[in-house]
Motif scaffolding. Structure first.
Motif, PDB file in Angstrom:
ATOM      1  N   GLU A  16       0.851  -1.202   0.000  1.00 34.94           N
ATOM      2  CA  GLU A  16       0.000   0.000   0.000  1.00 34.94           C
ATOM      3  C   GLU A  16       0.877   1.238   0.000  1.00 34.94           C
ATOM      4  O   GLU A  16       1.194   1.778   1.054  1.00 34.94           O
ATOM      5  CB  GLU A  16      -0.901   0.005   1.231  1.00 34.94           C
ATOM      6  N   LEU A  17       1.298   1.673  -1.174  1.00 32.62           N
ATOM      7  CA  LEU A  17       2.134   2.865  -1.278  1.00 32.62           C
ATOM      8  C   LEU A  17       1.881   3.536  -2.614  1.00 32.62           C
ATOM      9  O   LEU A  17       1.852   2.879  -3.654  1.00 32.62           O
ATOM     10  CB  LEU A  17       3.622   2.487  -1.175  1.00 32.62           C
ATOM     11  N   ASP A  18       1.699   4.851  -2.587  1.00 30.45           N
ATOM     12  CA  ASP A  18       1.667   5.632  -3.821  1.00 30.45           C
ATOM     13  C   ASP A  18       3.071   6.189  -4.014  1.00 30.45           C
ATOM     14  O   ASP A  18       3.520   7.041  -3.233  1.00 30.45           O
ATOM     15  CB  ASP A  18       0.649   6.772  -3.702  1.00 30.45           C
ATOM     16  N   PRO A  19       3.807   5.703  -5.015  1.00 31.55           N
ATOM     17  CA  PRO A  19       5.219   6.065  -5.142  1.00 31.55           C
ATOM     18  C   PRO A  19       5.461   7.446  -5.746  1.00 31.55           C
ATOM     19  O   PRO A  19       6.614   7.846  -5.919  1.00 31.55           O
ATOM     20  CB  PRO A  19       5.754   4.979  -6.080  1.00 31.55           C
ATOM     21  N   ALA A  20       4.405   8.184  -6.047  1.00 34.83           N
ATOM     22  CA  ALA A  20       4.561   9.440  -6.794  1.00 34.83           C
ATOM     23  C   ALA A  20       5.233  10.542  -5.981  1.00 34.83           C
ATOM     24  O   ALA A  20       5.898  11.413  -6.541  1.00 34.83           O
ATOM     25  CB  ALA A  20       3.199   9.915  -7.298  1.00 34.83           C
ATOM     26  N   ASP A  21       5.070  10.523  -4.641  1.00 38.44           N
ATOM     27  CA  ASP A  21       5.596  11.624  -3.835  1.00 38.44           C
ATOM     28  C   ASP A  21       5.832  11.143  -2.403  1.00 38.44           C
ATOM     29  O   ASP A  21       5.041  11.429  -1.509  1.00 38.44           O
ATOM     30  CB  ASP A  21       4.619  12.813  -3.864  1.00 38.44           C
ATOM     31  N   VAL A  22       6.899  10.377  -2.206  1.00 43.77           N
ATOM     32  CA  VAL A  22       7.264   9.935  -0.853  1.00 43.77           C
ATOM     33  C   VAL A  22       8.686  10.412  -0.553  1.00 43.77           C
ATOM     34  O   VAL A  22       9.529  10.521  -1.446  1.00 43.77           O
ATOM     35  CB  VAL A  22       7.161   8.403  -0.671  1.00 43.77           C
ATOM     36  N   LEU A  23       8.937  10.705   0.715  1.00 42.09           N
ATOM     37  CA  LEU A  23      10.229  11.235   1.143  1.00 42.09           C
ATOM     38  C   LEU A  23      11.221  10.104   1.355  1.00 42.09           C
ATOM     39  O   LEU A  23      10.913   9.095   1.996  1.00 42.09           O
ATOM     40  CB  LEU A  23      10.067  12.028   2.438  1.00 42.09           C
ATOM     41  N   LEU A  24      12.417  10.301   0.829  1.00 45.35           N
ATOM     42  CA  LEU A  24      13.495   9.328   0.919  1.00 45.35           C
ATOM     43  C   LEU A  24      14.681  10.007   1.597  1.00 45.35           C
ATOM     44  O   LEU A  24      15.076  11.106   1.214  1.00 45.35           O
ATOM     45  CB  LEU A  24      13.841   8.886  -0.504  1.00 45.35           C
ATOM     46  N   THR A  25      15.233   9.382   2.637  1.00 46.47           N
ATOM     47  CA  THR A  25      16.407   9.946   3.311  1.00 46.47           C
ATOM     48  C   THR A  25      17.462   8.866   3.516  1.00 46.47           C
ATOM     49  O   THR A  25      17.146   7.679   3.613  1.00 46.47           O
ATOM     50  CB  THR A  25      16.063  10.547   4.694  1.00 46.47           C
ATOM     51  N   CYS A  26      18.707   9.311   3.594  1.00 45.74           N
ATOM     52  CA  CYS A  26      19.818   8.407   3.913  1.00 45.74           C
ATOM     53  C   CYS A  26      20.690   9.070   4.967  1.00 45.74           C
ATOM     54  O   CYS A  26      21.105  10.230   4.805  1.00 45.74           O
ATOM     55  CB  CYS A  26      20.642   8.096   2.667  1.00 45.74           C
ATOM     56  N   ARG A  27      20.956   8.315   6.026  1.00 51.69           N
ATOM     57  CA  ARG A  27      21.859   8.777   7.081  1.00 51.69           C
ATOM     58  C   ARG A  27      23.006   7.789   7.222  1.00 51.69           C
ATOM     59  O   ARG A  27      22.804   6.583   7.135  1.00 51.69           O
ATOM     60  CB  ARG A  27      21.108   8.900   8.414  1.00 51.69           C
ATOM     61  N   VAL A  28      24.198   8.322   7.442  1.00 53.17           N
ATOM     62  CA  VAL A  28      25.371   7.498   7.734  1.00 53.17           C
ATOM     63  C   VAL A  28      25.862   7.908   9.118  1.00 53.17           C
ATOM     64  O   VAL A  28      26.237   9.071   9.331  1.00 53.17           O
ATOM     65  CB  VAL A  28      26.474   7.680   6.672  1.00 53.17           C
ATOM     66  N   ASP A  29      25.824   6.966  10.049  1.00 59.70           N
ATOM     67  CA  ASP A  29      26.136   7.274  11.457  1.00 59.70           C
ATOM     68  C   ASP A  29      25.363   8.500  11.935  1.00 59.70           C
ATOM     69  O   ASP A  29      25.927   9.417  12.545  1.00 59.70           O
ATOM     70  CB  ASP A  29      27.647   7.489  11.646  1.00 59.70           C
ATOM     71  N   SER A  30      24.077   8.536  11.601  1.00 53.28           N
ATOM     72  CA  SER A  30      23.137   9.589  12.005  1.00 53.28           C
ATOM     73  C   SER A  30      23.323  10.920  11.264  1.00 53.28           C
ATOM     74  O   SER A  30      22.535  11.842  11.435  1.00 53.28           O
ATOM     75  CB  SER A  30      23.181   9.854  13.520  1.00 53.28           C
ATOM     76  N   GLU A  31      24.344  11.025  10.416  1.00 53.24           N
ATOM     77  CA  GLU A  31      24.539  12.251   9.617  1.00 53.24           C
ATOM     78  C   GLU A  31      23.671  12.171   8.355  1.00 53.24           C
ATOM     79  O   GLU A  31      23.767  11.217   7.587  1.00 53.24           O
ATOM     80  CB  GLU A  31      26.014  12.396   9.221  1.00 53.24           C
ATOM     81  N   LEU A  32      22.824  13.187   8.168  1.00 52.68           N
ATOM     82  CA  LEU A  32      21.946  13.205   6.988  1.00 52.68           C
ATOM     83  C   LEU A  32      22.774  13.421   5.729  1.00 52.68           C
ATOM     84  O   LEU A  32      23.493  14.408   5.613  1.00 52.68           O
ATOM     85  CB  LEU A  32      20.893  14.307   7.130  1.00 52.68           C
ATOM     86  N   ARG A  33      22.680  12.484   4.794  1.00 47.61           N
ATOM     87  CA  ARG A  33      23.436  12.570   3.534  1.00 47.61           C
ATOM     88  C   ARG A  33      22.522  12.861   2.331  1.00 47.61           C
ATOM     89  O   ARG A  33      22.886  13.615   1.440  1.00 47.61           O
ATOM     90  CB  ARG A  33      24.179  11.257   3.283  1.00 47.61           C
ATOM     91  N   GLN A  34      21.370  12.178   2.281  1.00 42.30           N
ATOM     92  CA  GLN A  34      20.471  12.325   1.135  1.00 42.30           C
ATOM     93  C   GLN A  34      19.057  12.583   1.638  1.00 42.30           C
ATOM     94  O   GLN A  34      18.615  11.964   2.604  1.00 42.30           O
ATOM     95  CB  GLN A  34      20.462  11.048   0.280  1.00 42.30           C
TER      96      GLN A  34
END
Length: 251
Positions: A175-193
Motif C-alpha cells: 500500500e504505497l503511492d510512489p509518486a511523492d514519498v520522502l526518501l532519506t539516507c543517514r550514515v552514522d546519524s549524519e543526513l546525507r540524502q
C-alpha cells in the motif's frame, strides 16, 4: 485486493526460510508464494524472534541511472533523454541488518538510497494504462557502488556488482503511492540524502513501460528507480540507514 499488506521473508531459528506477513509487531507464515496462490496463517510469531531475509529473491535487478536531476549534476553528467539502464546480479542481495563488505579492489565505495519496485506478475510490452497493475509492492534498496571502479571502467557492471552491494528490505509494502514519498539516507546519524520521489526524471509507470519493452520482467524481479543527490563514501564501521516514508528503514 486481498493482498494489501506488508510481506517479509524470514527465518525462525534454523528452520527453512518462509514468506510471511506482518500484523502489528507479529509475523504470520504464508503457505504458498505471495507472487501466486497463497494462504495467510495467523500472525503469532513476535517480529523480534525472527531473522528478516531479503523480501524477494529476484531473477534480476534492473537499475536506473541518473534518474534525479541533482544526482546527475553532482557527477557532471547529462540527464538522460531515455532511462539509463544497468543490471545488478542477484548474488549482490543482502537483507536489512547484514554487513556491506568493502572489497579490496576499491578505495571509494558509496551509498545510493533508492525506492525499489517489486514486480508481481510476468510483464512484457506494458502500456502506461496497465503498468501499475503489474507492481506487487515496494521496498528499499541501497545501490552500493564502487565509484572509482565505475569511473575507471566506463561501464558499470564491476562497480555495481560486488557481493553485498544490494541491501534490500526490510519488507515489501503493497500500500504505497510512489509518486511523492520522502526518501532519506543517514550514515552514522549524519543526513546525507533527502529528496522526494516526485523529483524523479522518469516516473514509476514510465520506467515499467520502458523496461518491459526491452526485457520480460518476472514475479519477484526488482527495479531500482535511481538515487537523489548526496551520495558519499562508506568507511569500515559505518551504519547506513535509508528511510522511505510509508515503508520503513533499511539498515
Amino acid at each position: 485486493i486481498e493482498a494489501l499488506m506488508r510481506f517479509v521473508r524470514y527465518q525462525l531459528g534454523k528452520d527453512e526460510p518462509h514468506f510471511g506477513w506482518i500484523f502489528e509487531d507479529k509475523v504470520g507464515r504464508i503457505e504458498g508464494s505471495p507472487f501466486g496462490e497463497f494462504r495467510r496463517l495467523e500472525a503469532d510469531i513476535p517480529l523480534d524472534r525472527v531473522r528478516l531475509l531479503s523480501p524477494t529473491v529476484p531473477s534480476k535487478i534492473v537499475a536506473v541511472g541518473r534518474n534525479y536531476v541533482d544526482h546527475a549534476r553532482e557527477h557532471d553528467a547529462e540527464v538522460p533523454e531515455i532511462p539509463l539502464l544497468f543490471l545488478k546480479p542477484p548474488s549482490a542481495v543482502i537483507a536489512s541488518g547484514e554487513p556491506i563488505i568493502l572489497p579490496p579492489q576499491s578505495g571509494q565505495v558509496e551509498h545510493e538510497a533508492e525506492l525499489a519496485i517489486v514486480i508481481g506478475r510476468q510483464a512484457r510490452w506494458l502500456s502506461t494504462k496497465e503498468a501499475m497493475n503489474f507492481v506487487f509492492g515496494y521496498t528499499i534498496c541501497n545501490d552500493v557502488t564502487a565509484r572509482d571502479l565505475q569511473r575507471k571502467d566506463g561501464q558499470w557492471t564491476r562497480g555495481k556488482s560486488f557481493d553485498t552491494f544490494c541491501p534490500l528490505g526490510p519488507w515489501i509494502e503493497t500500500e504505497l503511492d510512489p509518486a511523492d514519498v520522502l526518501l532519506t539516507c543517514r550514515v552514522d546519524s549524519e543526513l546525507r540524502q533527502m529528496a522526494s520521489t516526485r523529483e524523479m526524471v522518469f516516473t514509476v509507470p514510465q520506467l515499467l513501460v520502458f523496461i518491459s519493452s526491452v526485457m520480460t520482467l518476472l514475479p519477484g524481479d526488482v527495479i531500482l528507480t535511481g538515487t537523489p543527490a548526496g551520495v558519499g563514501s562508506l568507511l569500515p564501521g559505518n551504519v547506513v540507514e535509508i528511510s522511505i516514508e510509508g515503508i520503513g528503514i533499511l539498515r
